[in-house]
Motif scaffolding. Structure first.
Motif, mmCIF file in Angstrom:
data_model
loop_
_atom_site.group_PDB
_atom_site.id
_atom_site.type_symbol
_atom_site.label_atom_id
_atom_site.label_comp_id
_atom_site.label_asym_id
_atom_site.label_seq_id
_atom_site.Cartn_x
_atom_site.Cartn_y
_atom_site.Cartn_z
ATOM 1 N N HIS A 134 28.117 33.654 28.111
ATOM 2 C CA HIS A 134 28.576 35.033 27.944
ATOM 3 C C HIS A 134 29.697 35.104 26.921
ATOM 4 C CE1 HIS A 134 32.072 33.850 30.248
ATOM 5 N NE2 HIS A 134 32.608 35.016 29.984
ATOM 6 N N ARG A 135 29.836 36.289 26.364
ATOM 7 C CA ARG A 135 30.941 36.574 25.459
ATOM 8 C C ARG A 135 31.357 38.018 25.682
ATOM 9 N NH1 ARG A 135 31.433 38.418 19.909
ATOM 10 N NH2 ARG A 135 29.180 38.415 19.657
ATOM 11 N N LEU A 136 32.625 38.228 25.884
ATOM 12 C CA LEU A 136 33.172 39.558 26.037
ATOM 13 C C LEU A 136 33.519 40.103 24.654
ATOM 14 C CD1 LEU A 136 33.898 41.429 28.425
ATOM 15 C CD2 LEU A 136 36.248 40.645 28.164
ATOM 16 N N LEU B 290 29.186 39.144 36.626
ATOM 17 C CA LEU B 290 29.689 39.676 35.369
ATOM 18 C C LEU B 290 29.976 41.168 35.486
ATOM 19 C CD1 LEU B 290 30.232 39.618 32.271
ATOM 20 C CD2 LEU B 290 27.776 39.985 31.969
ATOM 21 N N ASN B 291 31.206 41.543 35.196
ATOM 22 C CA ASN B 291 31.582 42.932 34.999
ATOM 23 C C ASN B 291 31.940 43.053 33.523
ATOM 24 O OD1 ASN B 291 32.870 45.420 34.741
ATOM 25 N ND2 ASN B 291 33.783 45.321 36.770
ATOM 26 N N PRO B 292 31.149 43.816 32.740
ATOM 27 C CA PRO B 292 31.436 43.915 31.311
ATOM 28 C C PRO B 292 32.640 44.797 30.996
ATOM 29 C CG PRO B 292 29.653 45.381 31.875
ATOM 30 C CD PRO B 292 29.978 44.598 33.127
ATOM 31 N N GLY B 293 33.245 45.404 32.011
ATOM 32 C CA GLY B 293 34.325 46.355 31.783
ATOM 33 C C GLY B 293 33.744 47.701 31.391
ATOM 34 N N LEU C 100 32.445 45.386 26.294
ATOM 35 C CA LEU C 100 31.078 45.162 26.737
ATOM 36 C C LEU C 100 30.859 43.657 26.693
ATOM 37 C CD1 LEU C 100 29.224 44.477 24.013
ATOM 38 C CD2 LEU C 100 29.400 46.919 23.706
ATOM 39 N N ALA C 101 29.708 43.204 27.171
ATOM 40 C CA ALA C 101 29.454 41.757 27.196
ATOM 41 C C ALA C 101 28.117 41.449 26.546
ATOM 42 C CB ALA C 101 29.477 41.228 28.629
#
Length: 154
Positions: free
Chosen positions: A146-148, A118-121, A134-135
Motif C-alpha cells: 500500500h501507499r498513502l 486499511l482506512n484511506p482517510g 487516498l490509498a
C-alpha cells in the motif's frame, strides 16, 4: 501487478487531484459517505468501481448501495465496511485478505491475524484538521503493498 485505488468520505466533493492520482488503476474501491452519484460516475471513467454507502448516504441513489461488500480482485478478497465498529464478520475466518473502511477520516494501515486493515482517510472536504488522502494498493503473486497519497498540499 494489479493496482487498486481506495478512497472514502468524499462527501459530495471530488477534488481535481483525485482523478490523476487514480490514473492507471484496474479497480477503485469507495468505502462510503460518497454524496453525489456523479462522483462514482467520474471514478468509473478511470476503472470499474465497487462502492458501499456510508452513514451520510441516507437519500438518493447512494442510499441504495449495500452497507458492506465482499469483492475478489486479483485472487485476493476485500471486504468493505464504512465504520470499522460495524464490522459484522470475522475477516480471518471468512478468508478476507484486506478490510477497507472509512468514517473516521483518519488514514491507517495495520495487519491483524494475517488480515490487512486499511482506512484511506478522507479525500473530500477537510475535517478535523486531518490530511486529505487516498490509498493505492498493488497486488502481485506474493503480497499486497500500500501507499498513502497525501493530497493536502497538491
Amino acid at each position: 501487478m494489479f493496482r487498486i485505488g481506495v478512497l472514502s468520505d468524499t462527501h459530495d466533493l471530488l477534488r481535481p487531484e483525485v482523478l490523476p492520482a487514480l490514473s492507471g488503476m484496474k479497480h477503485i474501491l469507495h468505502a462510503g459517505d460518497i454524496g453525489s452519484p456523479q462522483i462514482l460516475d467520474n471514478l468509473r471513467s478511470i476503472a470499474p468501481v465497487t462502492a458501499i454507502r456510508g452513514n451520510t448516504d441516507t437519500h438518493g441513489p447512494c442510499a441504495l448501495l449495500p452497507a458492506t461488500e465482499m469483492i475478489e480482485l486479483a485472487g485476493r478478497f476485500f471486504y468493505l465496511v464504512h465504520d470499522i465498529a460495524q464490522l459484522d464478520i470475522n475477516p480471518s475466518a471468512a478468508g478476507v485478505d484486506c478490510v477497507i473502511f472509512g468514517h473516521s477520516h483518519k488514514p491507517s494501515f495495520e495487519e491483524r491475524h494475517g488480515v490487512f486493515y486499511l482506512n484511506p482517510g478522507s479525500c473530500g472536504p477537510r475535517r478535523f484538521n486531518l490530511p486529505i488522502t487516498l490509498a493505492l494498493l498493488e497486488i502481485d503473486a506474493d503480497r499486497i503493498t500500500h501507499r498513502l497519497v497525501d493530497l493536502t498540499h497538491t
